[in-house]
Each structure stands twice: as C-alpha cells, then as structure tokens.
Design an enzyme around this catalytic site. Structure first.
Site, PDB file in Angstrom:
ATOM      1  N   LYS A 276      34.564  45.397  33.529  1.00  0.00           N
ATOM      2  CA  LYS A 276      33.937  45.010  34.845  1.00  0.00           C
ATOM      3  C   LYS A 276      32.519  46.080  34.815  1.00  0.00           C
ATOM      4  O   LYS A 276      32.658  46.909  34.362  1.00  0.00           O
ATOM      5  CB  LYS A 276      35.002  45.152  36.069  1.00  0.00           C
ATOM      6  CG  LYS A 276      35.753  44.179  36.209  1.00  0.00           C
ATOM      7  CD  LYS A 276      36.605  44.445  37.420  1.00  0.00           C
ATOM      8  CE  LYS A 276      37.610  43.567  37.816  1.00  0.00           C
ATOM      9  NZ  LYS A 276      37.401  41.979  38.081  1.00  0.00           N
TER      10      LYS A 276
ATOM     11  N   ARG B 259      45.764  35.282  36.539  1.00  0.00           N
ATOM     12  CA  ARG B 259      46.293  33.732  36.169  1.00  0.00           C
ATOM     13  C   ARG B 259      47.130  33.882  35.232  1.00  0.00           C
ATOM     14  O   ARG B 259      48.346  32.887  34.963  1.00  0.00           O
ATOM     15  CB  ARG B 259      45.232  32.775  36.227  1.00  0.00           C
ATOM     16  CG  ARG B 259      44.351  32.826  35.274  1.00  0.00           C
ATOM     17  CD  ARG B 259      42.973  32.075  35.506  1.00  0.00           C
ATOM     18  NE  ARG B 259      42.278  32.866  36.185  1.00  0.00           N
ATOM     19  CZ  ARG B 259      40.957  32.385  36.737  1.00  0.00           C
ATOM     20  NH1 ARG B 259      40.519  31.365  36.207  1.00  0.00           N
ATOM     21  NH2 ARG B 259      40.259  33.254  37.585  1.00  0.00           N
TER      22      ARG B 259
HETATM   23  N1  BES Z   1      40.953  41.124  40.301  1.00  0.00           N
HETATM   24  C1  BES Z   1      40.128  40.009  40.085  1.00  0.00           C
HETATM   25  C2  BES Z   1      39.832  39.451  41.291  1.00  0.00           C
HETATM   26  C3  BES Z   1      39.246  40.361  42.375  1.00  0.00           C
HETATM   27  C4  BES Z   1      38.097  40.377  42.674  1.00  0.00           C
HETATM   28  C5  BES Z   1      40.237  40.901  43.539  1.00  0.00           C
HETATM   29  C6  BES Z   1      37.381  41.023  43.799  1.00  0.00           C
HETATM   30  C7  BES Z   1      39.451  41.423  44.621  1.00  0.00           C
HETATM   31  C8  BES Z   1      38.324  41.759  44.668  1.00  0.00           C
HETATM   32  C9  BES Z   1      40.501  39.079  38.975  1.00  0.00           C
HETATM   33  O1  BES Z   1      41.266  39.813  37.969  1.00  0.00           O
HETATM   34  C10 BES Z   1      39.284  38.780  38.428  1.00  0.00           C
HETATM   35  O2  BES Z   1      38.667  39.739  37.680  1.00  0.00           O
HETATM   36  N2  BES Z   1      38.884  37.756  38.514  1.00  0.00           N
HETATM   37  C11 BES Z   1      37.571  37.306  38.035  1.00  0.00           C
HETATM   38  C12 BES Z   1      37.711  36.051  37.332  1.00  0.00           C
HETATM   39  C13 BES Z   1      36.675  35.450  36.399  1.00  0.00           C
HETATM   40  C14 BES Z   1      36.320  36.217  35.273  1.00  0.00           C
HETATM   41  C15 BES Z   1      36.686  33.924  36.267  1.00  0.00           C
HETATM   42  C16 BES Z   1      36.512  37.017  39.003  1.00  0.00           C
HETATM   43  O3  BES Z   1      36.744  36.783  40.085  1.00  0.00           O
HETATM   44  O4  BES Z   1      35.371  37.419  38.715  1.00  0.00           O
HETATM   45 MN    MN Z   2      40.295  40.896  36.230  1.00  0.00          MN
END
Ligand code: BES
Ligand code: MN
Ligand code: ZN
Length: 465
Positions: free
Chosen positions: A241, A315
């Site tokens: 990230k 997921r």
């Molecule tokens: N934990 C994150 C989602 C999240 C984002 C929670 C902001 C709380 C605040 C999750 O694991 C994630 O990183 N999701 C990605 C999925 C994508 C790579 C398909 C996302 O939402 O960007």
């Molecule tokens: Mn994630």
C-alpha cells in the site's frame, strides 16, 4: 460510568443539571455556584431517531468541556412521542450512547495532573419503573463492549499480533461461559487452510485461527456463527500500500474485534443461545517468504484461489473461515470485515455495506441498523458480477477485472465459500463490509479512531434472532 436513579433532581452543588432545550447549547453557572447545561435538541417535534443518539452524546461532550463529572437529567426530556419509542428502548439507547460518548483512547497518553476528563456518574431522574432501570443497565453493558471493541481496534499494529489477538479473546472470555481455542500453523496445515496460511506466510508473526464457543442454548439448537476479519496489520503485502493508504491499517482487525465483543456481550446479557465466533488472524506483510501475485492457494474447501493482488487478503482468509463454519450446521452466518475501500466510495462514512441473498434478513438487518445506530445499507450480490472474479489459472480470482463494483466483487468471492460441495447455499449468510465504518465520522460526537461497528447491531440480533 455509574448510573443512579432518583425521583427528583438532587440539589448537591457538584451535580450538574442537564436540561434539553430547543435553543442553543449553553453552559450556565448558577448564582448558587452550581452548573446547568442546556443541550440543544432543535425543535422537539423535528427530533429524529438518528439525531437522538447524537444529542445524547453531545450532552457528554458538553459536560466534559465544563469539567463536570456528575450530571443529572430528567429521563422524560428524552421522550419524543412522535418517535413511538418504548421507555425501555430509550433507556437502553441512553446508556449505550453515554458510554460511547464518554470513551477516549488514552492508553498511550500521559495522564494530566487533574486526571482524565470523563463523566463518572449519571443520575437519571423520573419515575422509571424497574423495566427502564434494567434497560439502562443493559445498555451500559453493550456500550462498554462497544468501547472495548474500539480499544482493541485502536491498539497499534506493533502491539496487536495474531497471537496477542488470540490471547485477548481468551482474556476477555475469562469468567464467562465461553471456550476459546486458537489454532496455530500446524493445526491449520492439518485442516488444509491454505488460504489463511498463504496470506500469513510473509509475516514473522504466526497466524492464528480463533474459535470462541458460547453454547447457552439447547444442545440440539443450531448455532449462529459470527466471523470477523482479523488482519492485525495490512501493509498490502508485496502489492504494498502507499503511505496514505497504509495509515490506520492496524484497524484491519476491526471485524474480529467486533465479533469477539459481540459474543462477550451475549454472554454478559445471558442470552440463551448457541453462538460461535471465528476470527482468522494474520498479519499481511511483504518479505522474502510472502505469497506472490500469481500464486494459486488451495483453500480448505478444496477450491483454489488465484491471487491477483496480495492486498485483497481479507476475502482470502475469510474463505477458509466461511468453509470452517459449515461443520456447525449454522442457522445463520454473519461475517464482518473491513473488506474494501470500494464500500467507502459507495456509501461514504455513515453506513456499512450489507450483502445477502435473503430478503427477510436484509430487511431485518436494515431495521436493526436504524434501531441501534449501526447503520447498514443493502448492496447487490447478483450473479452478473460473478464473471468478474472467475479465475484464469485457479477457480476464483481474488480481485475483479475492472476498478468498478469492488465491494460487490469481494462479496461474490466470499459467497463461493458459503456453498456446499453440491453448489447449494450451506447456510443463510449475511456479509457486512464495515470498511466505511472503521473509524468515527464527522458530527457523530465520538472520539477519533475506531467506531466499534457493528457490535450494537449484533447484540440486538443475537438477542432476538
Ligand atoms: N483492508 C483493506 C480495505 C480497507 C480500505 C479497509 C480502507 C478500511 C479502509 C483491504 O484489505 C484492501 O486492501 N482492499 C483492497 C482490495 C483491492 C486490492 C481489490 C482495496 O479496497 O483497495
Ligand atoms: Mn488489503
Ligand atoms: Zn485488509
């Protein structure tokens, strides 16, 4: 916080009287040296259920700003006939929201000389009857569990590993009729939990699969299973990230914290049901041993997962938990997860995403959301979206093919693992994406940080379902 009950307003000077007025918020010093706080409600006949919650909380922030520790209020000021609420209902909402508003995460701050500024006692004035007093005490328990959820989620990632999360679940269950087991790597290998193990591989911290069982119902009663995402820190893994996106990812175990404390709430309220909480707990890290984009993981169900992005890890770990849940033959499974940024885009910060194929459950959850303040809003879970997550080299891909509909793509991925071997739904299922409710929002009259969703909703559901 302590709650006491009185027939009329006490006259002691250190007790601040709260009145609810249609005008502005004001703090009045009386000639006798006391304090009166006027909490503005707006026009009484324009009060709404939602606004009632923030009005109750505002009372706490005003008392704090005036440095008052003991307050007294007239219960009947909170009765708005057009809202058609039972006195018990108002009583429960009162204490839940007082507790939530009184919470601040101060564990890592130096204590000021004058001590922490918080309310210590609320005197509820009025002829209440034992039903309302009981409801207020019940609300206190729920509010305290919401706050424990917030503390747990707020704890920095360096101090909240899968191992510590499992230990916390054990500690919280102490003295309650809940059995806690935490499966380690060896046990998960034996069960074939390749999804959780895959995500956990990059971390020095061993993943855990936390199982909490509260079996207060009849032995043959099918349980309700709660599942919470327990990513103790989400760096994104090799699909790292960015700095702004990684901030707050110590709260990526908020779903896990919520189900742990929802279960404790059920036990403390002595709800006579069989309830199980499952928390797959991992840290998602980049390292020489991390899972890679392109890896294909074999989940416990036998279905394989093609990893297109290591940041869509929630997921993946939930896939094994949703499959593990089948052994309980549950009458309902609810998973709670900070699953997608996409749900924040879809709903903004005031509601969680609600996904289910069961129309009655959808209605019921929405109603519970309105009742408790843990607002949830329905999202599609339609077959059309399935094509987005069909894998090329594995059965299911962990991200969609486009940027659009991310929250639904994730939900459809989860859905695959709620089916039995014959492709039928193994149990009635509700998925709640709480990423949008991970932290408190503007105007909610809550301290910064974790919001504790959806413990209030789950508590009510467990009570009545
Ligand atoms: N934990 C994150 C989602 C999240 C984002 C929670 C902001 C709380 C605040 C999750 O694991 C994630 O990183 N999701 C990605 C999925 C994508 C790579 C398909 C996302 O939402 O960007
Ligand atoms: Mn994630
Ligand atoms: Zn995550």
């Amino acid at each position: 916080m302590k709650y006491t009950f009185a027939g009329r307003f006490p006259t002691a000077k250190d007790i601040t009287r709260i009145t609810f007025v249609e005008g502005k918020d004001t703090i009045v010093r009386t000639a006798q040296g006391g304090t009166v706080i006027e909490v503005g409600t707006g026009k009484r006949d324009e009060m709404t259920r939602r606004k009632l919650l923030t009005t109750i909380r505002k009372m706490v922030s005003l008392a704090k700003s005036a440095n008052r520790q003991k307050v007294a209020l007239n219960f009947f000021d909170l009765v708005f006939p057009h809202l058609h609420m039972l006195p018990q209902e108002i009583g429960e909402l009162l204490s839940v929201n007082l507790e939530m508003a009184n919470f601040e995460f101060v564990k890592y701050k130096s204590k000021p000389k004058e001590g922490w500024n918080a309310l210590a006692e609320v005197i509820v004035v009025g002829k209440l009857g034992s039903g309302v007093e009981k409801a207020i005490k019940k609300g206190k328990i729920i509010g305290e569990e919401v706050n424990k959820t917030r503390s747990l989620a707020n704890t920095p990632g360096g101090e909240m590993t899968p191992q510590i999360l499992a230990q916390t679940a054990t500690d919280e269950a102490e003295g309650l009729p809940i059995t806690v087991t935490a499966l380690g790597v060896r046990e998960m290998e034996e069960l074939g939990m390749g999804a959780i193990l895959g995500v956990g591989r990059g971390s020095d911290e061993e993943p855990k699969f936390i199982v909490m069982e509260y079996m207060a119902g009849a032995p043959d009663e099918q349980p309700i299973v709660l599942i919470g995402k327990g990513v103790t820190f989400d760096t994104g893994g090799l699909n790292l990230k960015s700095d702004t996106n990684m901030y707050e990812m110590h709260m990526d175990m908020s779903g896990g914290a919520a189900v742990i404390h929802a279960l404790c709430t059920a036990a403390k309220l002595k709800i006579k049901k069989n309830i199980v909480a499952l928390v797959p707990a991992v840290e998602n890290m980049p390292s020489g041993s991390s899972y890679h984009p392109g890896d294909v993981l074999r989940s416990m169900s036998g279905k394989t997962i093609e990893v297109l992005n290591t940041d869509a890890e929630g997921r993946i770990i939930l896939a094994d938990a949703l499959h593990y849940a089948k052994q309980y033959k549950p009458r309902l499974v609810i998973d709670v997860a900070t699953l997608t940024g996409a749900i924040c885009v879809a709903l903004g910060p005031y509601a969680s995403g609600l996904f289910t194929r069961d129309h009655d459950l959808e209605e019921r959850f929405r109603a519970l959301g309105e009742e408790t303040g843990d607002y949830v809003w329905p999202m599609p879970l339609w077959d059309e979206y399935e094509s987005e997550i069909k894998g090329t080299f594995g059965d299911w891909a962990n991200t969609g093919k486009s940027r659009y509909g991310g929250a639904t793509n994730a939900a459809l991925f989860l859905y695959q693992f709620t089916k039995d071997a014959g492709g039928k739904d193994a149990y009635p299922w509700v998925h709640i994406d709480i990423a949008s409710r991970m932290t408190a929002a503007e105007g909610e009259q809550l301290a910064k940080g974790a919001a504790g969703a959806p413990v209030r909703l789950l508590a009510k559901l467990l009570e009545h379902f």
